[in-house]
Design an enzyme around this catalytic site. Structure first.
Site, PDB file in Angstrom:
ATOM      1  N   ASP A   1      -6.764  -2.159   2.325  1.00  0.00           N
ATOM      2  CA  ASP A   1      -7.056  -1.167   3.495  1.00  0.00           C
ATOM      3  C   ASP A   1      -7.574  -2.306   4.374  1.00  0.00           C
ATOM      4  O   ASP A   1      -8.416  -3.110   4.258  1.00  0.00           O
ATOM      5  CB  ASP A   1      -8.240  -0.300   2.947  1.00  0.00           C
ATOM      6  CG  ASP A   1      -8.718   0.592   4.417  1.00  0.00           C
ATOM      7  OD1 ASP A   1      -7.927   1.052   4.687  1.00  0.00           O
ATOM      8  OD2 ASP A   1     -10.066   1.017   4.133  1.00  0.00           O
TER       9      ASP A   1
ATOM     10  N   ARG B   1       0.746  -1.233  -0.038  1.00  0.00           N
ATOM     11  CA  ARG B   1      -0.050   0.024   0.065  1.00  0.00           C
ATOM     12  C   ARG B   1       0.760   1.559  -0.005  1.00  0.00           C
ATOM     13  O   ARG B   1       1.730   1.099   0.754  1.00  0.00           O
ATOM     14  CB  ARG B   1      -0.908  -0.069   1.094  1.00  0.00           C
ATOM     15  CG  ARG B   1      -1.697   1.427   1.075  1.00  0.00           C
ATOM     16  CD  ARG B   1      -2.779   1.241   1.848  1.00  0.00           C
ATOM     17  NE  ARG B   1      -3.655   2.329   2.131  1.00  0.00           N
ATOM     18  CZ  ARG B   1      -4.775   2.729   2.759  1.00  0.00           C
ATOM     19  NH1 ARG B   1      -5.221   1.789   3.639  1.00  0.00           N
ATOM     20  NH2 ARG B   1      -5.278   3.960   2.451  1.00  0.00           N
TER      21      ARG B   1
ATOM     22  N   ARG C   1      -6.916   1.878  -3.464  1.00  0.00           N
ATOM     23  CA  ARG C   1      -5.591   1.123  -2.630  1.00  0.00           C
ATOM     24  C   ARG C   1      -5.448  -0.426  -2.948  1.00  0.00           C
ATOM     25  O   ARG C   1      -6.597  -1.036  -3.285  1.00  0.00           O
ATOM     26  CB  ARG C   1      -5.654   1.731  -1.083  1.00  0.00           C
ATOM     27  CG  ARG C   1      -6.655   1.067  -0.414  1.00  0.00           C
ATOM     28  CD  ARG C   1      -8.177   1.887  -0.718  1.00  0.00           C
ATOM     29  NE  ARG C   1      -8.220   3.220  -0.315  1.00  0.00           N
ATOM     30  CZ  ARG C   1      -8.811   3.670   0.869  1.00  0.00           C
ATOM     31  NH1 ARG C   1      -8.997   2.786   1.606  1.00  0.00           N
ATOM     32  NH2 ARG C   1      -8.883   4.861   0.909  1.00  0.00           N
TER      33      ARG C   1
ATOM     34  N   ASP D   1      -9.310  -1.976   8.113  1.00  0.00           N
ATOM     35  CA  ASP D   1      -9.730  -1.274   9.295  1.00  0.00           C
ATOM     36  C   ASP D   1      -9.974  -1.877  10.347  1.00  0.00           C
ATOM     37  O   ASP D   1     -10.614  -3.060  10.359  1.00  0.00           O
ATOM     38  CB  ASP D   1     -10.905  -0.415   8.676  1.00  0.00           C
ATOM     39  CG  ASP D   1     -10.425   0.512   7.626  1.00  0.00           C
ATOM     40  OD1 ASP D   1      -9.308   1.155   7.552  1.00  0.00           O
ATOM     41  OD2 ASP D   1     -11.406   1.060   6.772  1.00  0.00           O
TER      42      ASP D   1
HETATM   43  C1  X6L Z   1     -19.131  12.451   0.624  1.00  0.00           C
HETATM   44  C2  X6L Z   1     -17.766  12.340   0.708  1.00  0.00           C
HETATM   45  C3  X6L Z   1     -19.696  11.065   0.733  1.00  0.00           C
HETATM   46  C4  X6L Z   1     -16.986  11.355   0.901  1.00  0.00           C
HETATM   47  C5  X6L Z   1     -18.956  10.021   1.073  1.00  0.00           C
HETATM   48  C6  X6L Z   1     -17.258   7.670   2.072  1.00  0.00           C
HETATM   49  C7  X6L Z   1     -15.279   9.118   1.716  1.00  0.00           C
HETATM   50  C8  X6L Z   1     -16.413   6.438   2.258  1.00  0.00           C
HETATM   51  C9  X6L Z   1     -14.465   7.930   2.090  1.00  0.00           C
HETATM   52  C10 X6L Z   1     -17.501  10.259   1.324  1.00  0.00           C
HETATM   53  C11 X6L Z   1     -16.738   8.987   1.572  1.00  0.00           C
HETATM   54  C12 X6L Z   1     -15.131   6.825   2.221  1.00  0.00           C
HETATM   55  C13 X6L Z   1     -14.015   2.003   0.389  1.00  0.00           C
HETATM   56  C14 X6L Z   1     -14.960   2.752  -0.862  1.00  0.00           C
HETATM   57  C15 X6L Z   1     -13.417   4.082   0.400  1.00  0.00           C
HETATM   58  C16 X6L Z   1     -14.450   0.592   0.371  1.00  0.00           C
HETATM   59  C17 X6L Z   1     -16.230   0.810  -1.026  1.00  0.00           C
HETATM   60  C18 X6L Z   1     -14.152   5.445   2.456  1.00  0.00           C
HETATM   61  C19 X6L Z   1     -12.745   5.470   2.221  1.00  0.00           C
HETATM   62  N1  X6L Z   1     -13.247   2.698   0.765  1.00  0.00           N
HETATM   63  N2  X6L Z   1     -15.985   2.184  -1.291  1.00  0.00           N
HETATM   64  N3  X6L Z   1     -14.341   3.927  -0.731  1.00  0.00           N
HETATM   65  N4  X6L Z   1     -15.293   0.072  -0.330  1.00  0.00           N
HETATM   66  N5  X6L Z   1     -17.019   0.156  -2.126  1.00  0.00           N
HETATM   67  O1  X6L Z   1     -13.686  -0.337   1.018  1.00  0.00           O
HETATM   68  O2  X6L Z   1     -14.692   4.547   2.988  1.00  0.00           O
HETATM   69  S1  X6L Z   1     -12.442   5.531   0.589  1.00  0.00           S
HETATM   70 MG    MG Z   2     -11.501   1.994   5.067  1.00  0.00          MG
HETATM   71 MG    MG Z   3      -8.005   2.393   6.544  1.00  0.00          MG
END
Ligand code: X6L
Ligand code: MG
Ligand code: MG
Length: 167
Positions: free
Chosen positions: A95, A83, A92, A97
């Site tokens: 990840d 990563r 990435r 968590d």
């Molecule tokens: C507005 C702005 C709405 C930001 C949502 C949601 C940002 C989730 C980061 C958000 C916002 C995240 C994964 C992902 C990410 C994952 C899927 C995060 C961190 N990680 N989508 N997006 N799976 N499906 O593991 O969770 S980035």
């Molecule tokens: Mg995460």
């Molecule tokens: Mg994380």
């Protein structure tokens, strides 16, 4: 191994399934961590900035480590799997968590357990529900208290069986 914790795994770069499987093996090989079960693997629509689709899974571990040490081991495995931390919320290879640690609530700047946004994310709740019907959610919520948008589950579909656990 005294305490039960749930860890969320996600990958959206490279050989995603192989990376999730490798993460299980590397975590299980660490002193003080036993991986005991895995959810199925789901393919999920990315949430946040536009990026490739994810594979997500949740695993149950038993651990003798304190939460902060457990997190440190997760970050070490992320690094071992290549990563690179580029932009926030970017794609990435892996990840990892810490979702929950027993029923403990920890609210420190660098360590929040349960994971403060886990109850808003179908890509966490659906795999977690393979493993437990009553997870500890942030703010003392239980599963019955959470309402996802009605279309949230459509972005989460089964992709592969549970990750293999060496016995
Ligand atoms: C507005 C702005 C709405 C930001 C949502 C949601 C940002 C989730 C980061 C958000 C916002 C995240 C994964 C992902 C990410 C994952 C899927 C995060 C961190 N990680 N989508 N997006 N799976 N499906 O593991 O969770 S980035
Ligand atoms: Mg995460
Ligand atoms: Mg994380």
């Amino acid at each position: 191994m005294a305490e039960r914790a749930y860890l969320a795994l996600g990958s959206n770069l490279g050989d995603r399934l192989a990376t999730l499987q490798r993460a299980v093996e590397l975590l299980d090989a660490r002193r003080g961590i036993d991986v005991v079960r895995s959810s199925r693997v789901y393919e999920t629509e990315p949430v946040g900035p536009p990026q490739p689709p994810y594979l997500n899974a949740v695993i149950e571990v038993r651990t003798d480590l304190e939460p902060r040490e457990l997190l440190k081991e997760c970050l070490a495995v992320e690094t071992e799997l290549g990563r690179v931390r580029a932009e926030r919320w970017g794609p990435r290879t892996i990840d990892i968590d810490v979702l929950t640690y027993d029923e403990r609530e920890i609210d420190e700047p660098d360590l929040e357990i349960p994971h403060p946004r886990m109850h808003e994310r179908a890509f966490v709740l659906i795999p977690l529900s393979d493993l437990t019907a009553d997870p500890a959610l942030p703010g003392g919520r239980r599963l019955d208290d959470v309402r996802l948008p009605p279309d949230a589950m459509f972005g989460v579909r089964p992709f592969a069986p549970a990750l293999r656990i060496e016995r």
